[in-house]
Design a protein around this motif. Structure first.
Motif: not given
Length: 211
Positions: A167-187
């Motif tokens: 998913a990270q690779k494909y996001a990069g392919d369309i010019g997108c960079m990571p800018y936020y992250m969070y976690r939830q219970k039961n992931m």
């Protein structure tokens, strides 16, 4: 920032959306806002009339959330929209002048492995949204996946570093960079949710709420 979401505000009709946003503007001075986001969410809840109302009220950022582009999975998890609806609604939003569209996908849906994820990402790559939010499956207590556990018992729930990396690779392919992250219970896989965006199109609300 103004953010309508965490749910699907577009279940409201066009006239109801207009009434709600008009009332909001009467109560608060939001004309100087840097960002107005509405989660259009489920593609089956979006119409051209609703998009026109949002545009008239200067909504600049919307979400159209497929979760997956595999029709078999959408049917299995009880989503009422089709893959064709996702594409049609996305095109409609572009026609109406929306130039900041987010799409959500979920990793680890029942029966989906790396090949199904690759198919979803290929279809999203063709659409090229300005941001992509990648969720790792989190099974909520009241979710259908829990309620109908027997229905899914023979299906794999696959979440791994490999799916996250793809998913990270494909996001990069369309010019997108990571800018936020969070976690939830039961992931599933003890992983996280990551928001990717084209530089300059990051959701300010997401940044502020995470901070």
């Amino acid at each position: 920032t103004v953010y309508f979401g965490g749910g699907t505000p577009t279940t409201l009709g066009a006239a109801q959306l207009d009434r709600l946003i008009t009332a909001l503007k009467e109560l608060f001075d939001i004309d100087g806002c840097h960002e107005f986001t509405v989660e259009a969410g489920r593609p089956d809840s979006i119409t051209r009339d609703k998009l026109n109302v949002l545009k008239a009220h200067n909504v600049g950022r919307i979400s159209i959330n497929p979760q997956t582009m595999n029709q078999q999975t959408l049917d299995l998890i009880g989503r009422k929209h089709t893959v064709e609806q996702i594409k049609n609604v996305y095109s409609m939003a572009r026609e109406e002048g929306f130039n900041n569209i987010n799409m959500d996908i979920i990793l680890g849906l029942p029966g989906e492995g790396i090949n199904e994820l690759r198919y979803t990402l290929d279809k999203i790559k063709e659409l090229k949204p300005e941001s992509l939010t990648v969720h790792s499956l989190a099974i909520k207590r009241a979710a259908a996946l829990n309620i109908w556990r027997e229905k899914y018992e023979n299906l794999k729930f696959e979440n791994s570093d490999e799916t996250v990396s793809l998913a990270q690779k494909y996001a990069g392919d369309i010019g997108c960079m990571p800018y936020y992250m969070y976690r939830q219970k039961n992931m599933a896989g003890n992983l996280e949710n990551v928001g990717y965006s084209v530089p300059g199109k990051e959701c300010i609300y997401n940044i502020l709420i995470m901070e």
